[in-house]
Design an enzyme around this catalytic site. Structure first.
Site, short mmCIF file in Angstrom:
data_model
loop_
_atom_site.label_atom_id
_atom_site.label_comp_id
_atom_site.label_asym_id
_atom_site.label_seq_id
_atom_site.Cartn_x
_atom_site.Cartn_y
_atom_site.Cartn_z
N ALA A 327 21.05 -21.98 -7.73
CA ALA A 327 21.39 -20.56 -7.56
C ALA A 327 20.18 -19.65 -7.74
O ALA A 327 20.31 -18.50 -8.16
CB ALA A 327 22.52 -20.15 -8.51
N PHE A 332 17.58 -20.63 0.65
CA PHE A 332 17.33 -19.42 1.44
C PHE A 332 15.83 -19.28 1.75
O PHE A 332 15.43 -18.99 2.88
CB PHE A 332 17.84 -18.19 0.68
CG PHE A 332 17.64 -16.90 1.42
CD1 PHE A 332 18.57 -16.46 2.34
CD2 PHE A 332 16.51 -16.12 1.20
CE1 PHE A 332 18.39 -15.26 3.02
CE2 PHE A 332 16.32 -14.93 1.88
CZ PHE A 332 17.27 -14.50 2.79
N THR A 408 16.15 -29.39 -6.44
CA THR A 408 15.80 -28.77 -7.72
C THR A 408 14.46 -29.28 -8.23
O THR A 408 13.66 -28.52 -8.74
CB THR A 408 16.89 -29.03 -8.78
OG1 THR A 408 17.09 -30.44 -8.88
CG2 THR A 408 18.19 -28.35 -8.40
N ASN A 444 24.65 -15.26 -6.74
CA ASN A 444 24.31 -16.48 -6.02
C ASN A 444 25.29 -17.61 -6.33
O ASN A 444 25.63 -18.41 -5.45
CB ASN A 444 22.89 -16.92 -6.38
CG ASN A 444 21.84 -16.00 -5.79
OD1 ASN A 444 22.14 -15.16 -4.96
ND2 ASN A 444 20.60 -16.15 -6.24
N ARG A 532 15.23 -2.45 24.38
CA ARG A 532 14.20 -2.11 25.36
C ARG A 532 14.23 -0.61 25.61
O ARG A 532 15.23 0.07 25.35
CB ARG A 532 14.44 -2.85 26.68
CG ARG A 532 14.19 -4.35 26.60
CD ARG A 532 14.54 -5.04 27.91
NE ARG A 532 13.67 -4.62 29.02
CZ ARG A 532 13.82 -5.04 30.27
NH1 ARG A 532 14.81 -5.88 30.58
NH2 ARG A 532 12.99 -4.63 31.21
N HIS A 533 13.13 -0.10 26.11
CA HIS A 533 13.08 1.29 26.54
C HIS A 533 14.11 1.53 27.65
O HIS A 533 14.60 0.59 28.28
CB HIS A 533 11.68 1.62 27.07
CG HIS A 533 11.24 0.67 28.16
ND1 HIS A 533 11.66 0.77 29.47
CD2 HIS A 533 10.45 -0.43 28.11
CE1 HIS A 533 11.14 -0.20 30.18
NE2 HIS A 533 10.39 -0.95 29.38
N ASN A 539 10.63 -0.23 36.65
CA ASN A 539 11.81 -1.09 36.67
C ASN A 539 12.57 -0.92 37.98
O ASN A 539 13.03 -1.90 38.58
CB ASN A 539 12.74 -0.78 35.49
CG ASN A 539 12.17 -1.19 34.15
OD1 ASN A 539 12.32 -0.49 33.15
ND2 ASN A 539 11.50 -2.34 34.10
N ARG A 584 6.98 5.02 28.08
CA ARG A 584 8.40 4.78 28.34
C ARG A 584 9.17 4.50 27.05
O ARG A 584 10.36 4.80 26.97
CB ARG A 584 8.59 3.65 29.35
CG ARG A 584 7.91 2.34 29.08
CD ARG A 584 8.04 1.44 30.31
NE ARG A 584 7.49 0.11 30.18
CZ ARG A 584 6.22 -0.21 30.40
NH1 ARG A 584 5.36 0.74 30.73
NH2 ARG A 584 5.80 -1.47 30.29
N GLU A 605 3.83 -3.88 25.86
CA GLU A 605 4.27 -4.97 26.73
C GLU A 605 3.12 -5.95 26.98
O GLU A 605 1.94 -5.59 26.84
CB GLU A 605 4.78 -4.39 28.06
CG GLU A 605 5.26 -5.42 29.08
CD GLU A 605 6.42 -6.28 28.62
OE1 GLU A 605 6.25 -7.01 27.61
OE2 GLU A 605 7.49 -6.24 29.25
N ARG A 630 2.32 -19.43 36.90
CA ARG A 630 3.25 -18.74 36.00
C ARG A 630 4.64 -19.35 36.08
O ARG A 630 5.33 -19.51 35.07
CB ARG A 630 3.30 -17.25 36.36
CG ARG A 630 4.26 -16.45 35.50
CD ARG A 630 4.29 -14.99 35.92
NE ARG A 630 5.23 -14.25 35.11
CZ ARG A 630 6.54 -14.18 35.34
NH1 ARG A 630 7.06 -14.81 36.41
NH2 ARG A 630 7.34 -13.49 34.55
N TYR A 645 2.49 -15.24 26.81
CA TYR A 645 3.50 -15.07 25.76
C TYR A 645 2.95 -15.50 24.40
O TYR A 645 3.26 -14.91 23.37
CB TYR A 645 4.76 -15.87 26.11
CG TYR A 645 5.78 -15.09 26.88
CD1 TYR A 645 6.70 -14.27 26.23
CD2 TYR A 645 5.85 -15.17 28.26
CE1 TYR A 645 7.66 -13.55 26.94
CE2 TYR A 645 6.79 -14.46 28.98
CZ TYR A 645 7.69 -13.65 28.32
OH TYR A 645 8.63 -12.93 29.02
N HIS A 671 9.51 -3.66 24.63
CA HIS A 671 9.51 -4.16 26.00
C HIS A 671 10.08 -5.59 26.03
O HIS A 671 10.20 -6.25 25.01
CB HIS A 671 8.10 -4.13 26.56
CG HIS A 671 7.42 -2.81 26.39
ND1 HIS A 671 7.45 -1.83 27.34
CD2 HIS A 671 6.71 -2.31 25.35
CE1 HIS A 671 6.79 -0.77 26.91
NE2 HIS A 671 6.32 -1.04 25.70
N GLN A 672 10.38 -6.04 27.23
CA GLN A 672 11.11 -7.30 27.39
C GLN A 672 10.39 -8.48 26.76
O GLN A 672 10.99 -9.21 25.94
CB GLN A 672 11.34 -7.58 28.88
CG GLN A 672 12.12 -8.86 29.14
CD GLN A 672 12.56 -8.99 30.58
OE1 GLN A 672 13.73 -8.93 30.90
NE2 GLN A 672 11.59 -9.15 31.48
N ALA A 673 9.14 -8.72 27.08
CA ALA A 673 8.42 -9.88 26.55
C ALA A 673 8.27 -9.80 25.03
O ALA A 673 8.45 -10.79 24.32
CB ALA A 673 7.05 -10.01 27.21
#
Length: 719
Positions: A327, A332, A408, A444, A532-533, A539, A584, A605, A630, A645, A671-673
């Protein structure tokens, strides 16, 4: 407040005097938020010299026509962030005088930094000298106008935010954390083999896909390993050095009459056809699928390679061995550390000894099984610990880099056993978690009874609590703090401020990153909102990158998002809004009022280099080779003069550390990525999946951080 048996129809509230509530009118009472199934919490910020706050608890039925139930007894007093007098039970009379409800009351006060209080305009003006990006401060605040946000029919949200909830495509698992640890291979199947989906070169954040399926990963028992011949179309040896003093060499030999190559673990040199070259195995072999290892972050690569080339053989693998009483948050911590290291690109696996014990000896072990004068119990527990350690070492020989050994390990004898097993195989760092706060320990313990398979068949909740406390007492009798070897001690770190992190004999790049992560981690529940924006002009036109303004739909989403934030975070005075430095995201955040806005260049981005502003059809036509590269490997593909990435993940590490450090809600508009990479961290998604994670426009992903782990909810504000 805590009560395991309260009906969901009664919601605890707080009402009272200034400076927080300012009214003894029950209709204006502040609702407490449900943290666990049986626990409610209310957090607020006051100056350290605040005037005394008089308050009481009340239970407010969901049915507005039913009167509130006010706490019995005298008024409570809060001074200097602490309750005066004893923290007494909150007692309520229900159904007249025929029934009583009791709540345990907990109080915790933390010192909050000026950054966390940036929502205060006065603190903001006194503590920040912001630079400018396009005339907009890196840290800024919009003061809410007197009339509030314009609430037109096109822009407003319904009062019930649940109306906008949509299913999550792959929600993070919510089961007991220990069950998510590695399956006990030695117990499930005799001779079971470890396999890795990704082989990592030098622990750098650039995994190489393994196209070769090993027939046997148990290197300790086999001298030769067969590999398919077509796996060696592009074979690379990581970290080739000329050395006459290497301990072990590897020979790759073509066997007559056999299809494929064989790895001989004897002494010799690495041979490729007619040529040969001396090769140190300090960084192992990595088998690629047609691409060289990408150039990830230079500093990370340099540090990791230096550790591997200059360290001893066993230092190339790392075992983080948890130590601590039950505990204390070991599991965690193990889960969070595993998720962080995996996201960075290190092959990491969590081994939970309790999972081994339950599989071998069942889940119905009483506290007597854990007594120090029970030789059968001691032998059984040491046996499963040894099995877990053997499995972890086998996995490391099969390509694993960091093993998290969760138990433990409370005696020197147990720890010396593990150190002996690790000799020549891996380096051990003990990670001891110490907690002296009885309220946290009690919480806990109760959470353990609710979630642990050990008590799944225990119908009496309180009997389970008593049994676990007896188990805990058995461990306390023999507990010996860590004083040997390399270790990290986390002392009262759960509380955040006031805790200590002690480090002994820790060196190297990866151990240093682990220490830095741990010192910034805590258990304070808070939401992190990712979005995302709003839709931009690029887009609409299908173009990548750029820095265009919002479309009409994007502007509408910005207004809806502001309305959503106002309703969702109306009681969170220390929340903050993070954006990138691209307009954006800044324009999407502009209608949000009352919260500080902080720009991060790390949230920009992915840099599309020479392809910036092009459509994918244009890239396919003008640069067909880049288009195909790509398409084959979006994770590692780097735009010419741009980023991959993996580069994005590298620059996001400071953002992750700061998100872990924050105690208040954070809204990330990016942004997406970038959001794919951030989401992969919280959802513990493999790196190879990052480029394909669904991240739609005009959708909010709420990540709830807390003691129960990570939970996710999605809101779709617009189609």
């Amino acid at each position: 407040m805590e009560n395991a048996r309260i009906s969901g129809d009664l919601v605890p509230h707080v009402y009272g005097s200034e400076p927080i509530i300012g009214s003894w009118d029950p209709s204006r009472a502040l609702a407490m938020e449900r943290e666990l199934a049986s626990m409610w919490e209310l957090s607020f910020v006051v100056p350290p010299d605040h005037e005394t706050l008089d308050f009481k608890f009340l239970l407010k039925p969901k049915d507005a026509a039913t009167p509130c139930i006010i706490e019995e007894g005298p008024t409570r007093l809060l001074t200097g962030g602490m309750l005066e007098g004893d923290v007494r039970i909150a007692w309520f009379k229900v159904n007249g005088d025929h029934e009583a409800l009791e709540f345990r009351v907990f109080n915790k006060a933390d010192i909050v930094s000026p950054l966390d209080l940036a929502a205060s305009w006065r603190v903001f003006k006194e503590n920040f000298q912001p630079s400018k990006v396009r005339g907009i401060p890196d840290v800024s605040i919009n003061v809410a106008p007197a009339h509030g946000i314009e609430d037109t029919s096109d822009e407003s949200l319904e009062l019930d935010l649940e109306h906008y909830v949509i299913p999550t495509p792959t929600a993070p698992p919510s089961e007991y954390a220990a069950n998510l640890a590695a399956n006990p291979a030695s117990l499930i199947q005799t001779g079971a083999l470890w396999t890795n989906d990704m082989l990592l070169s030098d622990g750098i954040q650039s995994p190489s896909s393994a196209s070769a399926d090993f027939e046997d990963h148990n290197y300790r028992n086999k001298d030769k390993v067969a590999l398919p011949a077509d796996s060696f179309k592009n074979l690379q040896v990581s970290g080739i050095v000329e050395s006459k003093s290497v301990d072990t060499f590897t020979t790759l030999q073509k066997q007559d009459g056999q299809k494929g190559l064989f790895v001989d673990r004897g002494v010799g040199s690495t041979k490729f056809g007619k040529s040969s070259s001396a090769c140190s195995l300090a960084s192992g072999l990595s088998f690629g699928t047609g691409k060289a290892m990408p150039e990830a972050a230079g500093a990370v690569a340099a540090a990791a390679v230096a550790d591997r080339l200059h360290g001893s053989k066993e230092d190339r693998k790392l075992a983080i061995v948890l130590v601590g009483l039950p505990a204390r948050g070991k599991t965690f911590t193990a889960v969070k550390l595993t998720r962080y290291l995996r996201w960075l690109g290190h092959e990491t696996r969590h081994f939970n000894v309790g999972k081994y014990r339950r599989l071998k000896h069942g889940t119905n072990q009483s506290a007597d099984f854990f007594r120090d004068d029970n030789p059968e119990g001691i032998e059984a527990r040491n046996e499963v610990a040894a099995l877990a350690m053997e499995d972890m070492i086998d996995w490391m020989h099969g390509g694993g880099q960091v093993g998290i050994f969760d138990a433990t390990n409370s005696t020197r004898k147990r720890r010396y056993m593990l150190m002996k097993m690790a000799e020549g195989n891996c380096k051990i760092i003990f990670l001891e978690t110490i907690c002296n706060d009885q309220n946290i320990i009690e919480r806990n313990v109760r959470l353990k009874i609710q979630q642990s398979p050990d008590y799944a068949d225990q119908p009496d909740y309180e009997a389970g609590v008593l049994d676990f406390k007896e188990r805990l007492a058995n461990y306390e009798k023999v507990y010996e703090p860590v004083q040997e070897g390399s270790y990290i001690k986390m002392i009262d770190m759960v509380k955040g401020q006031g805790g200590q992190l002690q480090v002994n004999n820790i060196s190297g790049y990866l151990p240093g990153r682990i220490v830095f992560f741990l010192v910034n981690s805590h258990l304070t529940p808070r939401p992190i909102l990712l979005t995302r924006h709003g839709e931009s002009l690029h887009n609409v036109r299908g173009r990548v990158g750029g820095d265009t303004v919002l479309s009409e739909d994007g502007e509408l989403y910005a207004k809806k998002l502001a309305n959503f934030i106002e309703k969702r975070l109306k009681s969170e005075k220390t929340a903050s809004i993070w954006t990138s430095t691209l307009q954006r995201t800044i324009l999407t955040a502009s209608p949000i009022v009352g919260f500080p806005k902080i720009q991060w260049r790390a949230l920009d981005e992915v840099n599309s280099g020479v392809c910036d502003g092009m459509t994918y059809e244009e890239i396919k036509k003008i640069m067909p080779e880049e288009y195909e590269s790509r398409k084959k490997d979006k994770l590692r593909y780097r735009y010419p003069r741009g980023e991959s990435y993996l580069d994005v993940i590298q620059r996001l590490e400071p953002v992750i550390i700061e998100l872990e450090r924050q105690r208040a809600p954070v809204v990330v508009i990016s942004h997406q990525a970038v959001l794919r990479a951030l989401y992969a961290y919280f959802a513990d998604r493999p790196l190879r999946e990052v480029p394909d994670i669904e991240m739609p426009l005009h959708t909010i992903i709420e990540i709830q951080m807390g003691v129960t782990g990570v939970e996710e909810k999605r809101y779709k504000l617009m189609d």
